[in-house]
Design a protein around this motif. Structure first.
Motif, PDB file in Angstrom:
ATOM      1  N   LYS A   1     -13.521   6.166  -6.349  1.00 55.86           N
ATOM      2  CA  LYS A   1     -13.267   5.191  -5.286  1.00 55.86           C
ATOM      3  C   LYS A   1     -11.860   4.622  -5.402  1.00 55.86           C
TER       4      LYS A   1
ATOM      5  N   TYR B   1     -15.503   2.824  -0.921  1.00 57.52           N
ATOM      6  CA  TYR B   1     -14.729   3.882  -0.266  1.00 57.52           C
ATOM      7  C   TYR B   1     -14.058   3.355   0.996  1.00 57.52           C
TER       8      TYR B   1
ATOM      9  N   ASN C   1     -12.288  -1.150   3.200  1.00 59.16           N
ATOM     10  CA  ASN C   1     -13.247  -0.413   2.378  1.00 59.16           C
ATOM     11  C   ASN C   1     -14.666  -0.837   2.737  1.00 59.16           C
TER      12      ASN C   1
END
Length: 115
Positions: A25, A9, A4
């Motif tokens: 997210k 994200y 991430n």
């Protein structure tokens, strides 16, 4: 799909699209984008921000990918400009033809897009 960014994200194509679409997210994977967050549209109806999604899982380098359509690259509509997150290349902006021929990419519109 396993890493991430600092913003939460994922560092893959569907994470990139999730960030651009302001989805929660870390964002759904490509199959989740296809099934839960988009609706089918016709290629002729593509607008900026629409997606071409290949949700199928099969062997090889070209599977489960999503790109963000920006605009047609020519009057014949044989190519378009798109944004995509792709492996070692990172985020790219280039001419593509995914979804314009008989292939596994399908034109889709995000459900949270209006206007």
């Amino acid at each position: 799909m396993k890493k991430n960014w600092k913003d939460g994200y994922r560092q893959d194509c569907s994470g990139y699209v999730s960030m651009a679409a302001k989805l929660p997210k870390p964002g759904p994977n490509t199959v989740g984008l296809f099934n839960a967050h988009t609706v089918p549209i016709a290629v002729r109806d593509m607008r900026p921000g629409d997606l071409f999604i290949d949700k199928d899982d099969r062997p090889g380098p070209d599977f489960r990918h999503v790109v963000i359509f920006e605009k047609w690259a020519n009057a014949a509509r044989t190519q378009y400009w798109a944004y995509e997150q792709r492996g070692t290349y990172g985020t790219t902006y280039r001419k593509l033809s995914y979804g314009l021929k008989t292939d596994d990419y399908k034109p889709r519109r995000l459900k949270n897009i209006t206007g």
